[in-house]
Motif scaffolding. Structure first.
Motif, short mmCIF file in Angstrom:
data_model
loop_
_atom_site.label_atom_id
_atom_site.label_comp_id
_atom_site.label_asym_id
_atom_site.label_seq_id
_atom_site.Cartn_x
_atom_site.Cartn_y
_atom_site.Cartn_z
N LYS A 1 -12.46 16.01 21.30
CA LYS A 1 -13.07 15.35 20.14
C LYS A 1 -12.01 14.64 19.31
O LYS A 1 -12.21 13.51 18.84
CB LYS A 1 -13.80 16.38 19.28
CG LYS A 1 -14.48 15.79 18.05
CD LYS A 1 -15.21 16.87 17.26
CE LYS A 1 -15.87 16.30 16.02
NZ LYS A 1 -16.56 17.36 15.24
N ILE A 2 -10.86 15.29 19.14
CA ILE A 2 -9.75 14.68 18.39
C ILE A 2 -9.25 13.43 19.09
O ILE A 2 -9.07 12.37 18.47
CB ILE A 2 -8.61 15.70 18.22
CG1 ILE A 2 -9.03 16.82 17.27
CG2 ILE A 2 -7.34 15.00 17.70
CD1 ILE A 2 -8.05 17.98 17.21
N ILE A 3 -9.05 13.52 20.39
CA ILE A 3 -8.55 12.37 21.15
C ILE A 3 -9.51 11.19 21.06
O ILE A 3 -9.10 10.05 20.80
CB ILE A 3 -8.33 12.76 22.62
CG1 ILE A 3 -7.15 13.74 22.74
CG2 ILE A 3 -8.07 11.52 23.48
CD1 ILE A 3 -6.95 14.31 24.14
N VAL A 4 -10.78 11.46 21.24
CA VAL A 4 -11.78 10.38 21.19
C VAL A 4 -11.80 9.74 19.80
O VAL A 4 -11.85 8.50 19.68
CB VAL A 4 -13.18 10.93 21.56
CG1 VAL A 4 -14.26 9.89 21.26
CG2 VAL A 4 -13.23 11.34 23.02
N SER A 5 -11.72 10.54 18.76
CA SER A 5 -11.76 10.01 17.39
C SER A 5 -10.52 9.18 17.08
O SER A 5 -10.60 8.12 16.46
CB SER A 5 -11.87 11.16 16.38
OG SER A 5 -13.09 11.86 16.55
N VAL A 6 -9.35 9.66 17.53
CA VAL A 6 -8.10 8.93 17.28
C VAL A 6 -8.08 7.63 18.06
O VAL A 6 -7.70 6.56 17.54
CB VAL A 6 -6.88 9.80 17.63
CG1 VAL A 6 -5.60 8.99 17.57
CG2 VAL A 6 -6.80 11.00 16.68
N GLN A 7 -8.51 7.67 19.31
CA GLN A 7 -8.53 6.44 20.11
C GLN A 7 -9.55 5.44 19.59
O GLN A 7 -9.36 4.23 19.73
CB GLN A 7 -8.81 6.78 21.57
CG GLN A 7 -7.63 7.46 22.27
CD GLN A 7 -7.81 7.60 23.76
OE1 GLN A 7 -8.93 7.66 24.27
NE2 GLN A 7 -6.70 7.67 24.50
N ALA A 8 -10.60 5.93 18.95
CA ALA A 8 -11.58 5.02 18.35
C ALA A 8 -10.96 4.20 17.22
O ALA A 8 -11.44 3.12 16.90
CB ALA A 8 -12.78 5.81 17.83
N ARG A 9 -9.89 4.72 16.65
CA ARG A 9 -9.15 3.99 15.62
C ARG A 9 -8.09 3.08 16.23
O ARG A 9 -7.36 2.40 15.50
CB ARG A 9 -8.47 4.96 14.66
CG ARG A 9 -9.43 5.87 13.89
CD ARG A 9 -8.68 6.60 12.80
NE ARG A 9 -9.52 7.56 12.10
CZ ARG A 9 -9.21 8.10 10.93
NH1 ARG A 9 -8.06 7.75 10.32
NH2 ARG A 9 -9.98 8.98 10.35
N GLY A 10 -7.98 3.12 17.54
CA GLY A 10 -7.01 2.27 18.22
C GLY A 10 -5.59 2.79 18.16
O GLY A 10 -4.63 2.02 18.31
N LEU A 11 -5.43 4.11 17.98
CA LEU A 11 -4.09 4.68 17.83
C LEU A 11 -3.66 5.39 19.10
O LEU A 11 -4.41 6.18 19.67
CB LEU A 11 -4.08 5.69 16.67
CG LEU A 11 -4.57 5.19 15.31
CD1 LEU A 11 -4.50 6.32 14.29
CD2 LEU A 11 -3.76 4.00 14.85
N PRO A 12 -2.44 5.13 19.58
CA PRO A 12 -1.92 5.85 20.76
C PRO A 12 -1.63 7.30 20.41
O PRO A 12 -1.36 7.64 19.25
CB PRO A 12 -0.65 5.08 21.11
CG PRO A 12 -0.24 4.40 19.85
CD PRO A 12 -1.50 4.10 19.10
N ILE A 13 -1.67 8.15 21.43
CA ILE A 13 -1.54 9.59 21.23
C ILE A 13 -0.48 10.17 22.15
O ILE A 13 -0.38 9.78 23.32
CB ILE A 13 -2.88 10.30 21.53
CG1 ILE A 13 -3.98 9.80 20.58
CG2 ILE A 13 -2.75 11.82 21.43
CD1 ILE A 13 -5.38 10.26 20.99
N LEU A 14 0.26 11.12 21.62
CA LEU A 14 1.14 11.98 22.41
C LEU A 14 0.56 13.38 22.33
O LEU A 14 0.48 13.97 21.24
CB LEU A 14 2.57 11.95 21.87
CG LEU A 14 3.55 13.03 22.36
CD1 LEU A 14 3.59 13.09 23.87
CD2 LEU A 14 4.94 12.79 21.78
N LEU A 15 0.11 13.91 23.46
CA LEU A 15 -0.49 15.24 23.50
C LEU A 15 0.53 16.25 24.00
O LEU A 15 1.04 16.13 25.11
CB LEU A 15 -1.71 15.23 24.43
CG LEU A 15 -2.42 16.57 24.65
CD1 LEU A 15 -2.99 17.11 23.33
CD2 LEU A 15 -3.52 16.44 25.69
N ALA A 16 0.81 17.24 23.15
CA ALA A 16 1.75 18.30 23.52
C ALA A 16 0.96 19.52 23.98
O ALA A 16 0.12 20.03 23.25
CB ALA A 16 2.64 18.65 22.33
N GLY A 17 1.25 19.98 25.17
CA GLY A 17 0.54 21.12 25.71
C GLY A 17 1.06 22.45 25.17
O GLY A 17 2.12 22.53 24.56
#
Length: 217
Positions: free
Chosen positions: A122-138
């Motif tokens: 949900k977080i990833i989808v919401s952030v990408q909807a704003r057009g922002l790149p993401i770095l996901l730390a496992g």
């Protein structure tokens, strides 16, 4: 000889040409803003704010000539679900990229992996909807949770990174975990030296994140 009026007329007539060929003033380049959305590992539990992950990451980037602002959006004790619920106010309008560091508390509380996965998705989808790149730390689950849980939990981050084409760093505590010299007495949170090691290790992925910001223009 031309009259004064003729000279004035000549100067006025040439003004549009002058404006047309004058160089356009260049806007100052925008300094990227990275938001670190996470739990106590981001917030720097047990450390002064100047030694927390966001502050140390910003300092290292600036030392490398990068004019970058790193915002601390970490809340100690947050699960992935709690972070998803505060996402709208945790991300400022001027954010350019997001580092997501969540899941540790989910594992400690035994949250079913599918619930953690749904919240991070949900977080990833919401952030990408704003057009922002993401770095996901496992993150990794404690081994006492059992092999099935540990494997399912670890797979959350890899699967989401592949599905949504986000930059992936497999384990946030890489290089610090299980090293007594780099961890606080609780064994779960890095000390200042441990945070420095984390920053050192994750830096290439952060540079990749900034490259995506630059590619957007």
């Amino acid at each position: 000889m031309k009259s004064a009026a003729a000279w004035v007329a000549l100067v006025v007539a040439s003004l549009p040409l002058f404006v047309a060929v004058s160089p356009v003033a260049q806007a100052e380049p925008h300094a990227p803003v990275i938001v670190t959305l996470g739990d106590s590992l981001t917030a720097g539990l047990g450390l002064p704010q100047s030694e927390a992950f966001p502050a140390q990451l910003q300092a290292v980037l600036k030392a490398r000539g990068r004019d970058v602002t790193v915002i601390d959006a970490g809340v100690s004790g947050d699960t992935a679900t709690a972070a998803a619920q505060r996402l709208d106010w945790a991300l400022p309008d001027n954010a350019d990229a997001v580092i997501v560091e969540l899941g540790g508390n989910d594992a400690l509380q035994g949250v079913p992996p599918e619930g953690t996965k749904a919240a991070i998705e949900k977080i990833i989808v919401s952030v990408q909807a704003r057009g922002l790149p993401i770095l996901l730390a496992g993150q990794e689950a404690p081994r006492n949770m059992g092999k099935e849980y540990v494997e399912a939990f670890s797979a959350i981050f890899r699967d989401l990174a592949e599905r949504y084409d986000v930059i992936f760093y497999p384990f946030f505590l890489e290089g610090a975990a299980l090293n007594a010299e780099l961890m606080q007495p609780d064994g779960m949170h890095p000390n200042a030296k441990g945070v420095a090691r984390i920053v050192e290790n994750i830096l290439p992925k952060v540079e990749e994140l900034l490259a995506r910001v630059a590619a957007k223009g």
